[in-house]
Design a protein around this motif. Structure first.
Motif, PDB file in Angstrom:
ATOM      1  N   PRO A   5       0.825  -1.206   0.000  1.00  0.00           N
ATOM      2  CA  PRO A   5       0.000   0.000   0.000  1.00  0.00           C
ATOM      3  C   PRO A   5       0.863   1.261   0.000  1.00  0.00           C
ATOM      4  CG  PRO A   5       0.113  -0.883   2.205  1.00  0.00           C
ATOM      5  CD  PRO A   5       0.843  -1.852   1.303  1.00  0.00           C
ATOM      6  N   GLY A  20       5.331   4.597   0.651  1.00  0.00           N
ATOM      7  CA  GLY A  20       4.819   3.251   0.420  1.00  0.00           C
ATOM      8  C   GLY A  20       5.645   2.222   1.172  1.00  0.00           C
ATOM      9  N   ASP A  22       6.202  -2.148   1.174  1.00  0.00           N
ATOM     10  CA  ASP A  22       5.935  -3.423   0.512  1.00  0.00           C
ATOM     11  C   ASP A  22       6.340  -4.571   1.415  1.00  0.00           C
ATOM     12  OD1 ASP A  22       5.131  -2.136  -1.811  1.00  0.00           O
ATOM     13  OD2 ASP A  22       7.142  -2.189  -2.682  1.00  0.00           O
TER      14      ASP A  22
END
Length: 64
Positions: A5, A20, A22
């Motif tokens: 996200p 972001g 991951d």
């Protein structure tokens, strides 16, 4: 398989800052080795990555 996200904040219509994160989980595990060198790398069960970004938005801003 990777899930990541991200959120963005746009202080101007042409500029945005984003963050972001991951998380990756490999579908197959294993190792990388070479003859005479032995094991050089082992695939981790989980990987994490974070990123910051600066985004310049070109084109028409807004609905047009």
């Amino acid at each position: 398989m990777v899930f990541g996200p991200a959120v963005a904040w746009a202080p101007r219509p042409w500029l945005a800052l984003w963050f972001g994160a991951d998380v990756g989980v490999p579908l197959l595990g294993g190792t990388f080795s070479a003859a005479g060198l032995g094991r050089m790398f082992t695939i981790a069960p989980v990987s994490l990555r974070a990123a910051l970004g600066l985004e310049f938005r070109f084109g028409r801003g807004g609905a047009g």
